[in-house]
Scaffold this motif. Sequence first.
Motif, PDB file in Angstrom:
ATOM      1  N   ASP A   1       0.847  -1.188   0.000  1.00 31.67           N
ATOM      2  CA  ASP A   1       0.000   0.000   0.000  1.00 31.67           C
ATOM      3  C   ASP A   1       0.886   1.241   0.000  1.00 31.67           C
ATOM      4  N   ALA A   2       0.855   1.985  -1.092  1.00 30.14           N
ATOM      5  CA  ALA A   2       1.694   3.171  -1.211  1.00 30.14           C
ATOM      6  C   ALA A   2       1.117   4.343  -0.432  1.00 30.14           C
ATOM      7  N   ALA A   3       2.000   5.089   0.201  1.00 31.20           N
ATOM      8  CA  ALA A   3       1.603   6.296   0.927  1.00 31.20           C
ATOM      9  C   ALA A   3       2.632   7.388   0.658  1.00 31.20           C
ATOM     10  N   ILE A   4       2.165   8.623   0.606  1.00 30.88           N
ATOM     11  CA  ILE A   4       3.092   9.740   0.449  1.00 30.88           C
ATOM     12  C   ILE A   4       3.408  10.330   1.817  1.00 30.88           C
ATOM     13  N   ILE A   5       4.595  10.911   1.926  1.00 31.96           N
ATOM     14  CA  ILE A   5       4.975  11.646   3.119  1.00 31.96           C
ATOM     15  C   ILE A   5       5.782  12.839   2.633  1.00 31.96           C
ATOM     16  N   VAL A   6       5.494  14.044   3.151  1.00 31.05           N
ATOM     17  CA  VAL A   6       6.005  15.239   2.501  1.00 31.05           C
ATOM     18  C   VAL A   6       6.372  16.319   3.506  1.00 31.05           C
TER      19      VAL A   6
ATOM     20  N   GLU B   1       1.908  12.755  -7.005  1.00 30.72           N
ATOM     21  CA  GLU B   1       1.858  14.203  -6.839  1.00 30.72           C
ATOM     22  C   GLU B   1       0.453  14.678  -6.480  1.00 30.72           C
ATOM     23  N   ASP B   2      -0.562  14.056  -7.090  1.00 29.16           N
ATOM     24  CA  ASP B   2      -1.944  14.404  -6.730  1.00 29.16           C
ATOM     25  C   ASP B   2      -2.214  14.082  -5.268  1.00 29.16           C
ATOM     26  N   ALA B   3      -1.681  12.961  -4.796  1.00 31.58           N
ATOM     27  CA  ALA B   3      -1.882  12.572  -3.401  1.00 31.58           C
ATOM     28  C   ALA B   3      -1.217  13.569  -2.453  1.00 31.58           C
ATOM     29  N   VAL B   4      -0.034  14.068  -2.826  1.00 28.93           N
ATOM     30  CA  VAL B   4       0.624  15.088  -2.008  1.00 28.93           C
ATOM     31  C   VAL B   4      -0.276  16.299  -1.857  1.00 28.93           C
ATOM     32  N   ARG B   5      -0.784  16.798  -2.971  1.00 28.15           N
ATOM     33  CA  ARG B   5      -1.631  17.991  -2.923  1.00 28.15           C
ATOM     34  C   ARG B   5      -2.892  17.751  -2.098  1.00 28.15           C
ATOM     35  N   ARG B   6      -3.525  16.581  -2.325  1.00 27.49           N
ATOM     36  CA  ARG B   6      -4.784  16.294  -1.620  1.00 27.49           C
ATOM     37  C   ARG B   6      -4.558  16.125  -0.127  1.00 27.49           C
ATOM     38  N   GLU B   7      -3.560  15.325   0.251  1.00 24.06           N
ATOM     39  CA  GLU B   7      -3.344  15.051   1.671  1.00 24.06           C
ATOM     40  C   GLU B   7      -2.971  16.317   2.443  1.00 24.06           C
ATOM     41  N   VAL B   8      -2.106  17.139   1.871  1.00 23.55           N
ATOM     42  CA  VAL B   8      -1.719  18.375   2.557  1.00 23.55           C
ATOM     43  C   VAL B   8      -2.932  19.292   2.708  1.00 23.55           C
ATOM     44  N   ARG B   9      -3.726  19.374   1.660  1.00 20.56           N
ATOM     45  CA  ARG B   9      -4.934  20.211   1.725  1.00 20.56           C
ATOM     46  C   ARG B   9      -5.928  19.663   2.739  1.00 20.56           C
ATOM     47  N   GLU B  10      -6.147  18.345   2.733  1.00 24.46           N
ATOM     48  CA  GLU B  10      -7.117  17.754   3.660  1.00 24.46           C
ATOM     49  C   GLU B  10      -6.675  17.886   5.111  1.00 24.46           C
ATOM     50  N   GLU B  11      -5.399  17.703   5.369  1.00 16.41           N
ATOM     51  CA  GLU B  11      -4.933  17.691   6.748  1.00 16.41           C
ATOM     52  C   GLU B  11      -4.696  19.086   7.322  1.00 16.41           C
ATOM     53  N   SER B  12      -4.278  20.013   6.458  1.00 17.26           N
ATOM     54  CA  SER B  12      -3.896  21.334   6.988  1.00 17.26           C
ATOM     55  C   SER B  12      -4.584  22.510   6.305  1.00 17.26           C
ATOM     56  N   GLY B  13      -5.228  22.276   5.165  1.00 13.83           N
ATOM     57  CA  GLY B  13      -5.812  23.367   4.406  1.00 13.83           C
ATOM     58  C   GLY B  13      -4.809  24.119   3.558  1.00 13.83           C
ATOM     59  N   VAL B  14      -3.543  23.722   3.594  1.00 13.81           N
ATOM     60  CA  VAL B  14      -2.503  24.401   2.830  1.00 13.81           C
ATOM     61  C   VAL B  14      -2.515  23.912   1.379  1.00 13.81           C
ATOM     62  N   GLU B  15      -2.410  24.852   0.441  1.00  6.61           N
ATOM     63  CA  GLU B  15      -2.381  24.511  -0.980  1.00  6.61           C
ATOM     64  C   GLU B  15      -0.945  24.330  -1.451  1.00  6.61           C
ATOM     65  N   VAL B  16      -0.662  23.192  -2.072  1.00  6.94           N
ATOM     66  CA  VAL B  16       0.673  22.875  -2.586  1.00  6.94           C
ATOM     67  C   VAL B  16       0.762  23.258  -4.060  1.00  6.94           C
TER      68      VAL B  16
ATOM     69  N   GLY C   1      -0.096  10.383   4.042  1.00 10.71           N
ATOM     70  CA  GLY C   1      -1.399   9.765   3.793  1.00 10.71           C
ATOM     71  C   GLY C   1      -1.314   8.766   2.656  1.00 10.71           C
ATOM     72  N   PHE C   2      -2.298   7.888   2.566  1.00  9.22           N
ATOM     73  CA  PHE C   2      -2.311   6.835   1.564  1.00  9.22           C
ATOM     74  C   PHE C   2      -2.783   7.343   0.203  1.00  9.22           C
ATOM     75  N   ILE C   3      -2.263   6.691  -0.839  1.00 11.62           N
ATOM     76  CA  ILE C   3      -2.687   6.976  -2.202  1.00 11.62           C
ATOM     77  C   ILE C   3      -4.089   6.424  -2.415  1.00 11.62           C
ATOM     78  N   GLU C   4      -4.938   7.158  -3.104  1.00 11.93           N
ATOM     79  CA  GLU C   4      -6.283   6.681  -3.415  1.00 11.93           C
ATOM     80  C   GLU C   4      -6.339   6.202  -4.862  1.00 11.93           C
ATOM     81  N   PRO C   5      -7.338   5.372  -5.209  1.00  6.89           N
ATOM     82  CA  PRO C   5      -7.442   4.872  -6.586  1.00  6.89           C
ATOM     83  C   PRO C   5      -7.535   6.015  -7.597  1.00  6.89           C
ATOM     84  N   GLY C   6      -6.868   5.836  -8.729  1.00  7.41           N
ATOM     85  CA  GLY C   6      -6.907   6.833  -9.783  1.00  7.41           C
ATOM     86  C   GLY C   6      -6.145   8.096  -9.462  1.00  7.41           C
ATOM     87  N   GLU C   7      -5.158   8.016  -8.576  1.00  6.67           N
ATOM     88  CA  GLU C   7      -4.445   9.195  -8.114  1.00  6.67           C
ATOM     89  C   GLU C   7      -2.947   9.010  -8.316  1.00  6.67           C
ATOM     90  N   SER C   8      -2.289  10.042  -8.837  1.00  7.56           N
ATOM     91  CA  SER C   8      -0.835  10.002  -8.940  1.00  7.56           C
ATOM     92  C   SER C   8      -0.225  10.350  -7.588  1.00  7.56           C
TER      93      SER C   8
END
Length: 327
Positions: free
Chosen positions: A182-187, A222-237, A213-220
């Motif tokens: 299970d792939a996960a990004i950390i940034v 880099e997309d996971a980095v942007r989504r996880e940072v936004r979801e967890e902190s509201g910060v836009e990457v 956070g973990f990668i979701e289906p259909g997500e690159s």
Amino acid sequence: MSVDQERDKAAATRARENVFAGIDIDRMSERRDDRLWIEELERLPESRFLVLDAEGNAFMRSDAESPCWMSPAMRDERFGDIPSTFLGLASGAAWFALVADEAQAALFVSLTGARRMSLRDAGLLLDAFEAGLFAYAKGITHWQRQTRFCSQCGAPTLVVASGHRVQCTNPDGAHLHFPRTDAAIIVIVEHGDACLLGRQRGWPPGRYSTLAGFIEPGESLEDAVRREVREESGVEVLHATYHSSQPWPLPASLMVGFTATAKTREIHLRDDELEDARWFTVEDIVQGMRSGTLGVPPPLSVSYRLIEHWLGLRGVDLDELVAGTPR
């Protein structure tokens, strides 16, 4: 040395520095189905077996910070009825893993004085090769335990290919199952002279870490980095750059590390994500760690390496900071 060569060398060094990563082993995937060859390797005097218990802990020597690597003779004497998983060839030897049930594990401890050690503890104590093999063994044997029944039809399964495939026993389907990760990004996210760190509820007081956070289906990635940072902190990457990766078989992940740049420093926390997130300058980190009010993840994790890398680019050695942290 050219700029591209310097960059490639730096990237390779970062990856090999991560705990559990960079072990020099030939997995010999093309020979895993050759049962006669595997059995011959199992009998060679120089071959070694790593014994794990049902929870994935390794048995360590009582007199050293090293696993109880078993010889073929000792394996036959104590665990001859347990099928092995072939890990690969390295340093002129074949390496295998065995999983003992609780009764066998308890007997082994009583006979040898061995002690059990978790992968988290071992990652901080063993040398790179032994820690990497332990992680490899724990990951694949965990998958074997979790794949005892076919997900397609529910029939019992059979471990084949020297432990690297599982075969459904239903003659009408005979599905093959392969190890999953299970792939996960950390940034580590930066903006100007500061980096973004967060903390989860239940962590030790003062500890902050990079976001993940973990990668979701259909997500690159880099997309996971942007989504996880936004979801967890509201910060836009704005953009993310690959740093390094780390096997993380706790129980079955691969941590893919990134550095990223934020659009702004606006933080908007969600109730169900982080307990806190904030921007830290180099001075904030240095003073916080020296005073004991700020803690970072242990060197076991790629998170530590990301923070180390960010500070290092600014002339600060994280290892030295940690060494000087009040206990």
